[in-house]
Design an enzyme around this catalytic site. Structure first.
Site, mmCIF file in Angstrom:
data_model
loop_
_atom_site.group_PDB
_atom_site.id
_atom_site.type_symbol
_atom_site.label_atom_id
_atom_site.label_comp_id
_atom_site.label_asym_id
_atom_site.label_seq_id
_atom_site.Cartn_x
_atom_site.Cartn_y
_atom_site.Cartn_z
ATOM 1 N N SER A 184 0.736 -1.140 -0.026
ATOM 2 C CA SER A 184 0.195 -0.128 0.041
ATOM 3 C C SER A 184 0.862 1.434 0.048
ATOM 4 C CB SER A 184 -0.921 -0.051 1.222
ATOM 5 O OG SER A 184 -0.266 -0.244 2.495
ATOM 6 N N ASP A 212 -2.331 6.150 12.131
ATOM 7 C CA ASP A 212 -1.545 5.623 10.983
ATOM 8 C C ASP A 212 -0.184 6.408 10.986
ATOM 9 O OD1 ASP A 212 -0.515 4.866 8.675
ATOM 10 O OD2 ASP A 212 -2.452 5.192 7.391
ATOM 11 N N HIS A 221 1.560 5.049 6.357
ATOM 12 C CA HIS A 221 1.353 5.804 5.182
ATOM 13 C C HIS A 221 1.718 7.206 5.113
ATOM 14 C CE1 HIS A 221 -1.197 1.958 5.116
ATOM 15 N NE2 HIS A 221 -0.613 1.900 4.015
#
Length: 464
Positions: free
Chosen positions: A195, A438, A441
C-alpha cells in the site's frame, strides 16, 4: 630407473613414487587456485544453494507465545497492514545500534547531476524550508484515498507541506509534470509492492493532474491492480499488488488476520509475468513482513513469525525479508526480453512514538528532524541493511545479463520525516477503525511527493 639430485654434496634418490606424489601435489595446488578464482563469481548462487533447506528435520522448539501475545502483532488499517513492534528470532544477530551500511552503496547512487557535478549523492542532505508549500491540494487531486486525505479529516497544521529535500552536493530539481510527461512519452511505468507503493503511485498521479488526467484502462476495479493511460503521451502507469514479492497464500481465505504462507523460493507471477514489457519498474516492500507468517521453501515449512505452533522454528522478520528479495531479484533477472530499468525503492520506517501501534503510539511531530538529530537503529536498520545486501547481489547478477538496476534510497530521507503521516487524521474522530493512528502511510499532499522529485531525476540520469 633412479634419478640423483645433488643437495649439499649428498646424492638423493627420487623414485617414481616420489615423482608421482609431487605431481599430485602440483595438481591439487592448480585445482585450488582455479577454485579460489571462480568462487567470487558464483558466490551468490552457491550461497543460495547452501542456505536452501532440504527437509524439516531442523525444527527448533521456540518460546511459547500466547494468543494475547499474537494479537499484538495483527495491526490492520482498513485491510492495509501496519508494522508491529519487531521481535527478534533465534536465528539472527542483534542489529548494530549505529547507522551503518549506507556507505557501501554511495558509489552506485552517484552520477552526473547534469549541472556540472559529476559525483552527487542525492540522498545525503537535509530537509529545508519551502515557503510556497505543496504542488497540489486534496481538492485539486482526484487520486487521494480516504486514509491519506489528512486535510479532509481536519489536520490543523500545514507546516509539514513546506519542506523540500536539499542534497549536500547539488540541487534536486522539483518535479515538473510537463517535462516528466515529455520524458516518458511512448513509455510505461509499473509500481510493484504494497500500500505504500500505491501511496507513491497516487502521489505521482496527483502531481501529473496539474497538467493531464489519465484514463482508467484497468481490467479490474481492484485498487491494487490498476492501469492508467495518458493518451496524449502514449504513457501508462500500472500498479501490481505484491506486499511479500513472492508467492503467497492465506491460511484462511475469509480472515486476513490469520498467518500468511510465504513460499520464499517461488515467484509471484501476478507481477513477474507482467513486467517484461515495461520501461520502468519501481519495486518496494517492507511493512507486511512484520505480521504473522509461515515460511516455506521447496514446499516444506522452514519457520514462522508470530505463529502459535511449538514444532516450527521461530525466525525474525529479516529472515523472510532477505529470502523474498533474493527471489524477487532472481525473478527479474530471469526475464529474457526485459529491456527496462528497475528501481528499488528502499525500506521506509514508520514513526510510532510513545507506545506501540496498538498501545497509544502516535506520530504528532510537526516538522522534520535534522540529519544529526536522529540515528536509525534496531529493526529498521536491520531491514534496511538486509535489503541493501540482496540488492547488491541482484544488481551484480543483472548487470551480467544486461538488466539495469537503480537504487531510490528513501530510507534515511524519510527517517527524518515523522511529521508527514496521517496519524489520527485518516478518518473521522467518531469512526471505528482497527488502527487509531496511522504512522506508516503518508498524507497527500505530503513528504512522499518528494519521491517523485527523486524518480524524475533518476530517470533523467538514466536517459543521459
Amino acid at each position: 630407473m633412479k634419478h640423483h639430485v645433488i643437495n649439499e654434496g649428498k646424492p638423493q634418490i627420487l623414485t617414481r613414487r616420489t615423482l608421482a606424489t609431487s605431481s599430485k601435489i602440483l595438481t591439487h595446488l592448480i585445482a585450488l587456485t582455479l577454485f579460489l578464482t571462480i568462487l567470487p563469481i558464483y558466490y551468490p548462487y552457491i550461497r543460495y544453494i547452501l542456505e536452501k533447506p532440504t527437509s524439516t528435520s531442523s525444527y527448533d522448539l521456540p518460546h511459547i507465545q500466547t494468543t494475547a501475545t499474537l494479537a499484538r502483532h495483527h495491526p490492520l488499517y482498513r485491510g492495509h497492514l501496519l508494522p508491529a513492534t519487531h521481535q527478534k528470532g533465534n536465528d539472527e544477530k542483534p542489529p548494530e545500534k549505529k547507522e551503518r551500511g549506507r556507505e557501501e552503496v554511495v558509489l552506485t547512487r552517484r552520477g552526473s547531476d547534469g549541472g556540472g557535478n559529476k559525483s552527487c549523492d542525492l540522498y545525503s542532505g537535509e530537509w529545508v524550508e519551502k515557503p510556497e508549500g505543496s504542488y497540489y491540494t486534496n481538492e485539486t487531486c482526484w487520486a487521494i484515498q480516504e486514509h491519506q486525505n489528512c486535510m479532509k479529516f481536519g489536520r490543523p497544521d500545514r507546516d509539514f507541506l513546506k519542506w523540500r529535500w536539499k542534497p549536500n552536493e547539488c540541487e534536486l530539481p522539483e518535479f515538473d509534470p510537463v517535462k516528466f510527461l515529455e520524458m516518458v512519452r511512448g513509455k510505461s511505468l509499473a509500481f510493484v509492492g504494497d500500500s505504500v507503493a500505491r501511496n507513491h503511485m497516487q502521489s505521482l498521479l496527483c502531481l501529473l493532474s496539474r497538467v493531464a488526467y489519465p484514463n482508467d484502462v484497468s481490467n479490474s476495479s481492484d485498487l491494487n491492480f490498476k492501469r492508467y493511460e495518458y493518451p496524449d503521451y502514449n504513457f501508462t502507469i500500472s500498479i501490481f499488488w505484491s506486499p511479500y514479492l513472492v508467492n503467497t497464500e492465506r491460511t484462511d481465505r475469509q480472515d486476513i488476520t490469520q498467518p500468511f504462507k510465504l513460499f520464499l523460493d517461488e515467484f509471484d507471477e501476478s507481477w513477474t509475468s507482467n513486467i517484461e514489457n515495461f520501461n520502468y519498474v519501481i519495486i518496494s516492500a517492507g511493512q507486511w513482513f512484520f505480521r504473522p507468517t509461515i515460511f516455506y521453501s521447496d514446499r516444506h515449512v522452514i519457520g514462522c513469525l508470530y505463529c502459535p505452533q511449538t514444532n516450527i522454528r521461530h525466525r525474525s522478520s529479516s529472515f523472510s525479508y532477505r529470502r523474498a528479495w533474493r527471489t524477487a531479484f532472481r525473478a527479474i533477472n530471469s526475464l529474457n526480453n526485459f529491456k527496462g530499468v528497475v528501481f528499488l525503492r528502499s525500506f521506509v520506517p514508520s514513526h510510532f512514538e510513545g507506545g506501540q501501534w496498538d498501545k497509544g503510539g502516535d506520530c504528532v511531530r510537526t516538522k522534520p528532524f535534522k540529519s544529526n538529530e536522529r540515528v536509525m537503529e534496531d529493526y529498521n536498520l536491520e531491514m534496511y541493511k538486509t535489503q541493501l545486501q540482496e540488492y547488491k547481489y541482484g544488481e551484480r547478477d543483472g548487470r551480467r545479463k544486461g538488466i539495469k538496476f537503480g537504487l531510490m534510497d528513501m530510507t534515511h530521507v524519510m527517517h527524518l520525516r515523522p511529521d508527514g503521516h496521517p496519524s489520527k487524521y485518516g478518518h473521522w474522530p467518531s469512526q471505528k477503525v482497527t488502527m487509531a493512528n496511522d504512522c506508516v502511510h503518508w498524507c497527500l499532499p505530503g513528504p512522499i511527493d518528494a519521491w517523485n522529485d527523486f524518480l524524475m531525476e533518476l530517470m533523467r540520469r538514466e536517459l543521459r
